[in-house]
Design a protein around this motif. Structure first.
Motif, short mmCIF file in Angstrom:
data_model
loop_
_atom_site.label_atom_id
_atom_site.label_comp_id
_atom_site.label_asym_id
_atom_site.label_seq_id
_atom_site.Cartn_x
_atom_site.Cartn_y
_atom_site.Cartn_z
N PRO A 378 44.28 -24.60 23.48
CA PRO A 378 45.05 -24.02 22.37
C PRO A 378 44.53 -24.46 21.00
N ILE A 379 44.15 -25.74 20.88
CA ILE A 379 43.65 -26.23 19.59
C ILE A 379 42.26 -25.67 19.31
N ALA A 380 41.44 -25.51 20.36
CA ALA A 380 40.10 -24.93 20.17
C ALA A 380 40.22 -23.49 19.66
N ALA A 381 41.18 -22.72 20.23
CA ALA A 381 41.40 -21.34 19.76
C ALA A 381 41.94 -21.34 18.34
N LEU A 382 42.81 -22.29 18.05
CA LEU A 382 43.37 -22.40 16.70
C LEU A 382 42.28 -22.74 15.69
N ARG A 383 41.33 -23.57 16.09
CA ARG A 383 40.23 -23.94 15.20
C ARG A 383 39.37 -22.72 14.87
N LYS A 384 39.18 -21.83 15.86
CA LYS A 384 38.41 -20.61 15.60
C LYS A 384 39.15 -19.67 14.65
N ALA A 385 40.47 -19.65 14.76
CA ALA A 385 41.27 -18.77 13.90
C ALA A 385 41.52 -19.37 12.52
N TRP A 386 41.23 -20.66 12.35
CA TRP A 386 41.53 -21.37 11.10
C TRP A 386 40.88 -20.73 9.86
N PRO A 387 39.59 -20.35 9.87
CA PRO A 387 39.02 -19.72 8.67
C PRO A 387 39.72 -18.42 8.29
N ILE A 388 40.20 -17.68 9.27
CA ILE A 388 40.91 -16.43 8.98
C ILE A 388 42.25 -16.73 8.33
N LEU A 389 42.91 -17.76 8.83
CA LEU A 389 44.19 -18.17 8.25
C LEU A 389 44.01 -18.57 6.79
N LEU A 390 42.97 -19.37 6.53
CA LEU A 390 42.68 -19.77 5.15
C LEU A 390 42.31 -18.56 4.29
N GLY A 391 41.53 -17.64 4.87
CA GLY A 391 41.12 -16.45 4.12
C GLY A 391 42.29 -15.60 3.69
N VAL A 392 43.26 -15.42 4.58
CA VAL A 392 44.46 -14.64 4.25
C VAL A 392 45.21 -15.31 3.10
N TYR A 393 45.37 -16.62 3.19
CA TYR A 393 46.08 -17.36 2.15
C TYR A 393 45.35 -17.25 0.80
N LEU A 394 44.04 -17.49 0.82
CA LEU A 394 43.29 -17.52 -0.44
C LEU A 394 43.15 -16.14 -1.06
N LEU A 395 43.04 -15.10 -0.23
CA LEU A 395 42.96 -13.74 -0.78
C LEU A 395 44.26 -13.36 -1.49
N ASN A 396 45.37 -13.62 -0.85
CA ASN A 396 46.66 -13.27 -1.45
C ASN A 396 47.01 -14.17 -2.63
N ALA A 397 46.37 -15.35 -2.70
CA ALA A 397 46.61 -16.23 -3.85
C ALA A 397 46.08 -15.63 -5.14
N PHE A 398 45.22 -14.60 -5.04
CA PHE A 398 44.77 -13.91 -6.25
C PHE A 398 45.89 -13.08 -6.87
N PHE A 399 46.94 -12.77 -6.10
CA PHE A 399 47.95 -11.82 -6.56
C PHE A 399 49.33 -12.45 -6.75
N VAL A 400 49.43 -13.76 -6.47
CA VAL A 400 50.69 -14.45 -6.66
C VAL A 400 50.38 -15.93 -6.85
N ASP A 401 51.20 -16.60 -7.64
CA ASP A 401 51.09 -18.05 -7.77
C ASP A 401 51.83 -18.67 -6.60
N MET A 402 51.10 -19.22 -5.65
CA MET A 402 51.68 -19.71 -4.40
C MET A 402 52.56 -20.93 -4.65
#
Length: 426
Positions: A378-402
């Motif tokens: 489960p953690i290995a799969a989570l590690r693979k998905a981690w860059p996508i999770l960060l990407g979603v957060y950082l992309l939307n941070a352009f449109f709102v002050d988090m």
């Protein structure tokens, strides 16, 4: 001594029974820190920023910190410290607190500092201690499923205009928050709701529980929930992250499932939209709407001009919002925010603030590069998905002050889980 007299060595002594009742909460907090952690996250989910129940989340946070600290001292746990992550976090927190201490006490400013820096960065280190083992991680998986199911249900209720099904009722209060006509959830802000839906959806796919029937059903409904946010940035990030997620996790079955479920949800959503005249009109108005874009560009221009005036020292928080409102004369907005996390950092802290933020997230991305050998699946799969999770957060941070501590706390909790896996095998 008579038979009715109290003795200290009897099991039915009422003094011991009373003491036992008083100590049960202490025992629960020490024995089940993961449940206490998730209870605090639930409070964060239902507590909108700067509105009401002002101290509820702070009380939950304080209780969590107390019990985890007590448990760590009892077990003689080493305090988790990761120089590449902990130092930028501490520097950002110290910078924000130092700037706030320069002026008179303002509870709203301190609440924002807690939501953006103190709480999530503390949660990161606490999660390293709490989620080291499989059972606490299973508790977190269940929490993610329940949170996603709730947010999806509320969003679809908005889409279908089934307002009687929306709970808590403050979500429908048009005097609170923003975007009362969109699926904004308990965050009272559509972008924050959309980011949460997207991030929770990624976690559901990464965790084993999410690959079962309930996870697939949630993914089938997730595009409808995202559509209901009526937010273009959320739509784009969801579509991109869904495609990348399938490729990132490599498995053909998962790629096919992600693609088919997302496509089915989008087709179903469009069918509903074009069969419902009011919804069709709302979608058309939203995709073609220019007023909010023009206002946001004006905010960006004003914020950029403020940054250019003080590129290294920034503006104190107590002056920043007033100055922003003064420069946007002619725009009748309820509140004046920069609506961009990166520009907000530049305006408030100058170049040093943004530099610390960039260093922090660069090192967060590095968590996906190398995992320990023999890491749990489960953690290995989570590690693979981690860059996508960060990407979603950082992309939307352009449109709102988090400034939404549930969203930031969720991200840093997952980061703490990844670090806990590395630490346990070091």
């Amino acid at each position: 001594m008579g038979s009715g007299a109290l003795t200290w060595d009897r099991d039915n002594n009422p003094l011991w029974s009373g003491a036992g009742l008083l100590l049960r909460p202490l025992h629960f907090g020490l024995a089940s820190p993961s449940l206490l952690y998730l209870a605090a996250m639930t409070v964060f989910l239902f507590r909108p920023p700067d509105l009401f129940s002002y101290y509820a989340d702070r009380i939950a946070f304080g209780i969590l910190v107390f019990f985890v600290a007590l448990r760590s001292m009892w077990l003689r746990d080493k305090f988790p410290f990761f120089a590449r992550l902990s130092l930028p976090m501490l520097a950002l927190t110290a910078l924000a607190m130092w700037r706030a201490l320069q002026g008179p006490f303002d509870p709203q400013i301190w609440s924002i500092i807690a939501s953006k820096y103190i709480v999530p960065f503390t949660l990161f280190h606490i999660s390293v201690l709490v989620f080291r083992e499989a059972t606490p991680r299973k508790h977190f998986e269940i929490f993610v499923l329940l949170a996603l199911a709730y947010l999806v249900f509320i969003a679809i209720a908005f889409l279908l205009d089934a307002r009687s099904l929306i709970f808590p009722r403050f979500i429908l209060d048009e005097s609170l928050g923003f975007h009362p006509d969109r699926a904004r959830g308990p965050f009272l802000q559509a972008v924050a709701n959309g980011v949460s839906l997207n991030m929770l959806g990624i976690l559901v796919i990464a965790f084993p529980l999410g690959r079962r029937v309930i996870g697939k059903l949630l993914w089938l409904a997730l595009p409808l929930a995202v559509l209901a946010t009526m937010t273009r940035a959320v739509w784009i990030s969801f579509a991109a992250s869904t495609i990348v997620l399938g490729f990132r996790l490599v498995k053909r079955q998962l790629l096919a499932a992600c693609s088919l479920l997302a496509a089915a949800g989008i087709v179903l959503g469009l069918a509903m939209a074009f069969s419902n005249h009011s919804l069709k009109t709302a979608l058309g108005d939203r995709t073609g709407e220019r007023g909010p874009v023009e206002a946001r560009l004006a905010v960006y221009d004003a914020g950029w001009a403020m940054f250019q005036e003080r590129p290294f020292t920034g503006w104190p928080a107590r002056d920043m919002y007033a100055e922003l409102g003064r420069r946007m004369e002619g725009y009748h907005l309820r509140t004046f925010y920069v609506h961009n996390t990166y520009l907000a950092l530049l305006v408030e802290f100058g170049v040093p603030g943004l530099a610390l933020y960039v260093i922090l997230f660069f090192n967060l991305f590095r968590l996906s590069w190398h995992g320990p050998r023999g890491e749990a699946e489960p953690i290995a799969a989570l590690r693979k998905a981690w860059p996508i999770l960060l990407g979603v957060y950082l992309l939307n941070a352009f449109f709102v002050d988090m400034a939404y501590q549930f969203v930031i706390g969720l991200l840093f909790t997952v980061g703490g889980m990844l670090c806990a896996s590395v630490e346990s095998r070091a």
